[in-house]
Design an enzyme around this catalytic site. Structure first.
Site, PDB file in Angstrom:
ATOM      1  N   ASP A 134      14.486   2.536  10.378  1.00 16.06           N
ATOM      2  CA  ASP A 134      13.713   1.524  11.081  1.00 16.06           C
ATOM      3  C   ASP A 134      12.773   2.268  12.019  1.00 16.06           C
ATOM      4  O   ASP A 134      13.225   2.911  12.981  1.00 16.06           O
ATOM      5  CB  ASP A 134      14.656   0.608  11.855  1.00 16.06           C
ATOM      6  CG  ASP A 134      13.927  -0.477  12.636  1.00 16.06           C
ATOM      7  OD1 ASP A 134      12.678  -0.424  12.709  1.00 16.06           O
ATOM      8  OD2 ASP A 134      14.610  -1.368  13.174  1.00 16.06           O
ATOM      9  N   TYR A 167      -6.079 -15.726   8.146  1.00 14.65           N
ATOM     10  CA  TYR A 167      -7.288 -14.967   8.447  1.00 14.65           C
ATOM     11  C   TYR A 167      -8.533 -15.852   8.487  1.00 14.65           C
ATOM     12  O   TYR A 167      -9.619 -15.379   8.843  1.00 14.65           O
ATOM     13  CB  TYR A 167      -7.480 -13.855   7.409  1.00 14.65           C
ATOM     14  CG  TYR A 167      -6.686 -12.610   7.709  1.00 14.65           C
ATOM     15  CD1 TYR A 167      -7.215 -11.598   8.497  1.00 14.65           C
ATOM     16  CD2 TYR A 167      -5.398 -12.448   7.208  1.00 14.65           C
ATOM     17  CE1 TYR A 167      -6.482 -10.451   8.773  1.00 14.65           C
ATOM     18  CE2 TYR A 167      -4.661 -11.313   7.480  1.00 14.65           C
ATOM     19  CZ  TYR A 167      -5.209 -10.318   8.260  1.00 14.65           C
ATOM     20  OH  TYR A 167      -4.477  -9.187   8.540  1.00 14.65           O
ATOM     21  N   ILE A 201       0.827  -1.199   0.000  1.00 16.62           N
ATOM     22  CA  ILE A 201       0.000   0.000   0.000  1.00 16.62           C
ATOM     23  C   ILE A 201       0.867   1.256   0.000  1.00 16.62           C
ATOM     24  O   ILE A 201       0.569   2.232  -0.698  1.00 16.62           O
ATOM     25  CB  ILE A 201      -0.950  -0.003   1.211  1.00 16.62           C
ATOM     26  CG1 ILE A 201      -1.994  -1.127   1.058  1.00 16.62           C
ATOM     27  CG2 ILE A 201      -1.651   1.343   1.359  1.00 16.62           C
ATOM     28  CD1 ILE A 201      -2.850  -1.351   2.291  1.00 16.62           C
ATOM     29  N   LYS A 240      -3.197  -1.789  15.994  1.00 15.11           N
ATOM     30  CA  LYS A 240      -3.817  -0.940  14.978  1.00 15.11           C
ATOM     31  C   LYS A 240      -4.979  -0.134  15.559  1.00 15.11           C
ATOM     32  O   LYS A 240      -5.205   1.023  15.172  1.00 15.11           O
ATOM     33  CB  LYS A 240      -4.308  -1.807  13.812  1.00 15.11           C
ATOM     34  CG  LYS A 240      -3.181  -2.405  12.990  1.00 15.11           C
ATOM     35  CD  LYS A 240      -2.345  -1.325  12.311  1.00 15.11           C
ATOM     36  CE  LYS A 240      -1.399  -1.883  11.280  1.00 15.11           C
ATOM     37  NZ  LYS A 240      -0.674  -0.835  10.532  1.00 15.11           N
ATOM     38  N   ASN A 287       2.695   4.546   6.908  1.00 13.88           N
ATOM     39  CA  ASN A 287       2.199   3.248   6.462  1.00 13.88           C
ATOM     40  C   ASN A 287       3.034   2.068   6.956  1.00 13.88           C
ATOM     41  O   ASN A 287       2.617   0.923   6.845  1.00 13.88           O
ATOM     42  CB  ASN A 287       2.143   3.227   4.928  1.00 13.88           C
ATOM     43  CG  ASN A 287       1.571   1.942   4.386  1.00 13.88           C
ATOM     44  OD1 ASN A 287       0.381   1.677   4.475  1.00 13.88           O
ATOM     45  ND2 ASN A 287       2.448   1.110   3.835  1.00 13.88           N
ATOM     46  N   TYR A 300      -1.819  -7.907  16.906  1.00 13.03           N
ATOM     47  CA  TYR A 300      -1.795  -7.012  15.744  1.00 13.03           C
ATOM     48  C   TYR A 300      -2.985  -6.057  15.769  1.00 13.03           C
ATOM     49  O   TYR A 300      -2.837  -4.838  15.586  1.00 13.03           O
ATOM     50  CB  TYR A 300      -1.818  -7.842  14.466  1.00 13.03           C
ATOM     51  CG  TYR A 300      -1.965  -7.022  13.206  1.00 13.03           C
ATOM     52  CD1 TYR A 300      -0.864  -6.461  12.582  1.00 13.03           C
ATOM     53  CD2 TYR A 300      -3.228  -6.819  12.631  1.00 13.03           C
ATOM     54  CE1 TYR A 300      -1.002  -5.713  11.421  1.00 13.03           C
ATOM     55  CE2 TYR A 300      -3.367  -6.079  11.472  1.00 13.03           C
ATOM     56  CZ  TYR A 300      -2.260  -5.528  10.868  1.00 13.03           C
ATOM     57  OH  TYR A 300      -2.412  -4.786   9.726  1.00 13.03           O
ATOM     58  N   SER A 351      -6.246  -0.842  10.484  1.00 11.89           N
ATOM     59  CA  SER A 351      -6.581  -2.071   9.772  1.00 11.89           C
ATOM     60  C   SER A 351      -8.028  -2.437  10.052  1.00 11.89           C
ATOM     61  O   SER A 351      -8.570  -2.122  11.125  1.00 11.89           O
ATOM     62  CB  SER A 351      -5.670  -3.215  10.234  1.00 11.89           C
ATOM     63  OG  SER A 351      -6.137  -4.463   9.768  1.00 11.89           O
ATOM     64  N   THR A 383      -1.367  -7.568  -1.553  1.00 13.99           N
ATOM     65  CA  THR A 383       0.028  -7.180  -1.355  1.00 13.99           C
ATOM     66  C   THR A 383       0.833  -8.433  -1.036  1.00 13.99           C
ATOM     67  O   THR A 383       0.276  -9.504  -0.803  1.00 13.99           O
ATOM     68  CB  THR A 383       0.184  -6.184  -0.190  1.00 13.99           C
ATOM     69  OG1 THR A 383      -0.189  -6.846   1.041  1.00 13.99           O
ATOM     70  CG2 THR A 383      -0.699  -4.955  -0.383  1.00 13.99           C
TER      71      THR A 383
END
Length: 253
Positions: free
Chosen positions: A63, A198, A19, A157, A90, A153, A140, A188
């Site tokens: 980084d 998922y 992205i 987000k 991003n 995760y 996300s 991606t």
């Protein structure tokens, strides 16, 4: 550059692939920069036209888990461009792991990049911004839908959305808008590696079947479609939008 963003000075983190690369490639931003890491992300984006290559992954490496490198990145970009008008944050990493398997090191790394890295990118970028500045952070769809086992995760987000919401009145006093975008499944290299994870283990279906049956549009998003939303949020057309998260997920239900 032509278009509504002509002359704007932009910093794009995580712009070497996925992205982020689409944001740098398709948005009419002046002088975008790319963050390079190791492996695929360090590959120069040769698909960019010649006049968009004055910044490459080799020019500014950083980084985003390292606060000092974030400061250096933003300062170098601002010095080279003569200030900053736009930050498109991003850079991020994926993580799946059951509760019992998540280690403190996992937690620290995911939050250092996905959450702290974005917060510090804002902190450093706004030092170089004036009225009219635009910031877009990356959340996300996982922050809005339960995914097994994705808690670490997703929480990293979700925190990004809180950053955008709670910084909006502070930055609004300076005429700077800050928003977030929550992409759904997007084609991606990251999704190529993580897609199967998922799918809930009790569901006898592959990822693409799940997408077809659980998404209003029945497909994954394209990076350029997510980049188009970012382009809108950093444009003057979105001048009265701040502190919000746009869910660009194809109508996930």
């Amino acid at each position: 550059m032509s278009g509504k963003l002509a002359g704007r000075k932009a910093l794009v983190t995580g712009g070497a692939r996925g992205i982020g690369a689409a944001v740098a490639r398709s948005s009419p931003l002046t002088g975008p920069t790319w963050r390079s890491t190791t492996g695929a992300a360090a590959t120069r984006p040769k698909h960019l036209p010649p006049d968009r290559r004055r910044w490459s992954p080799g020019d500014i490496k950083a980084d985003v888990s390292d606060p000092d490198q974030i400061q250096r990145l933003t300062d170098q970009a601002a010095d080279a461009l003569g200030g900053l008008d736009i930050l498109a944050s991003n850079a991020g990493i994926e993580h799946f792991g059951k509760l019992k398997a998540v280690t403190p090191a996992d937690f620290d790394r995911v939050f250092a990049i996905n959450t702290r890295g974005q917060f510090l990118a804002v902190q450093n970028a706004v030092r170089h911004m004036s009225e009219g500045g635009r910031i877009v952070l990356t959340s996300s769809a996982s922050a809005h839908e339960a995914v097994f086992p994705h808690a670490l995760y997703a929480s990293s987000k979700a925190a990004v959305e809180c950053i955008a919401l709670n910084l909006s009145p502070e930055l609004g006093r300076r005429g700077i808008n800050i928003n977030a975008i929550a992409p759904g499944g997007t084609v991606t290299d990251m999704s190529d590696h993580a897609a199967s994870q998922y799918v809930h283990p009790d569901i006898d279906a592959d990822f693409h079947t799940v997408i077809r049956t659980a998404s209003s549009l029945g497909r994954m998003g394209r990076p350029a479609e997510i980049a188009a939303v970012v382009s809108f949020l950093v444009s003057d057309d979105a001048s009265f939008i701040t502190g919000r998260t746009v869910q660009a997920d194809g109508g996930w239900f």
